[in-house]
Design a protein around this motif. Structure first.
Motif: not given
Length: 301
Positions: A134-161
């Motif tokens: 999922m992350t790999a397939a969205l790399m082009p859009l995530l790169r486009a969404g990054a606003n330099g290193n002051a506001d990078p694009a975000r990948v947040i992975n979640i986990r639970l009990v």
């Protein structure tokens, strides 16, 4: 004050106008996170294999606004399904600022009769492989969404009990527990593969964080951060059994004296999705009332 940085909440924690995808966003943890983004002006796509569930959630969240929530159907079992969902996003958007990999499943049964197809093959495909693709397939859009290193694009992975069910939602404390049986798993049932899958997500997230922040596509850096939220017990389909059977014990056994509530996740979601966390990557953040400190009985499960 003139000449001073803008430390206002609107500057540091704003997600207004950002575009996000939350997999498994129709209920539980995913819905809580999607709601936090929508209520703060983001455009949020939520995806699940059950279209009716995400459609109902999308209508509910959009009605509150001021952002927008859009439902998509996806059954993330591997690369093909992840790429198909990414194509749906790419057909609608030119940029993606936030990807929350929340889809997952748990499986519990006795050690001697642990189902290989569902307990290992399907679970690892959804919890680990699909997150990667999922992350790999969205790399082009995530790169486009990054606003330099002051506001990078975000990948947040979640986990639970985990619990012994087929609930399709991820887990956290499971990645560091050394036992797979307890109040959350039911009598004589263990979530053996689930704990292993979450530990895999932990390490995969760290290695991806190292790669995606570097200049791997010269001459421009990706500027994509990767962090992990490791929730303790929050109300969801996955934890329903455990809360019904041992809810008071869970609350009393956590240092903060309660299980998680939506506001807890909402605040962390906004932090990790905004400029406030722009210099943070490769971290695993437990949000479990101190359970991961090892000072409670549940932390030893």
């Amino acid at each position: 004050m003139s000449g001073q940085p803008d430390f206002s909440i609107n500057s540091l924690f704003s997600v207004k106008g950002k575009v996000a995808l939350v997999t498994g966003g129709g209920a539980g943890i995913g819905k809580m996170m999607a709601a936090a983004l929508v209520q703060n002006g983001a455009k949020v796509y939520i995806a699940s294999r059950k279209l009716q569930v995400v459609e109902e959630t999308a209508r509910e969240l959009t009605a509150v606004g001021p952002g927008q929530c859009i439902a998509l159907q996806a059954d993330l079992q591997g690369r093909a399904q992840a790429e198909a969902l990414a194509a749906q996003i790419a057909a609608r958007e030119t940029k993606l600022h936030i990807l929350i990999n929340n889809s997952g499943m748990s499986w519990g049964s006795p050690l001697e009769n642990f189902d290989e197809k569902n307990g290992w093959d399907r679970l690892m495909a959804l919890n680990v492989k699909a997150m990667f693709y999922m992350t790999a397939a969205l790399m082009p859009l995530l790169r486009a969404g990054a606003n330099g290193n002051a506001d990078p694009a975000r990948v947040i992975n979640i986990r639970l009990v985990p619990t012994p069910s087929r609930a399709r939602e991820p887990s956290s404390v499971a990645s560091v527990q050394t036992l797979s049986e307890g109040p959350l798993s039911g009598p004589d049932n263990g979530t053996w593969s689930y704990s292993a899958s979450k530990a895999a997500v932990n390490q995969l997230s760290r290695t991806m964080a190292s790669t995606l922040s570097k200049q791997v596509h010269e001459p421009q850096s990706d500027f994509i951060s990767v962090n992990v939220i490791a929730p303790g017990v929050f109300p969801s389909r996955m934890t329903k059994y455990g809360i019904e059977k041992a809810g008071e014990l869970m609350a009393a056994d956590q240092p903060m004296g309660r299980i998680g509530i939506p506001e807890d996740l909402a605040g962390l979601t906004l932090f990790l999705s905004s400029r406030a966390s722009s210099h943070l990557t490769g971290t695993v953040i437990p949000i479990d009332g101190g359970q991961s400190l090892g000072v409670s009985g549940l932390a030893r499960l």
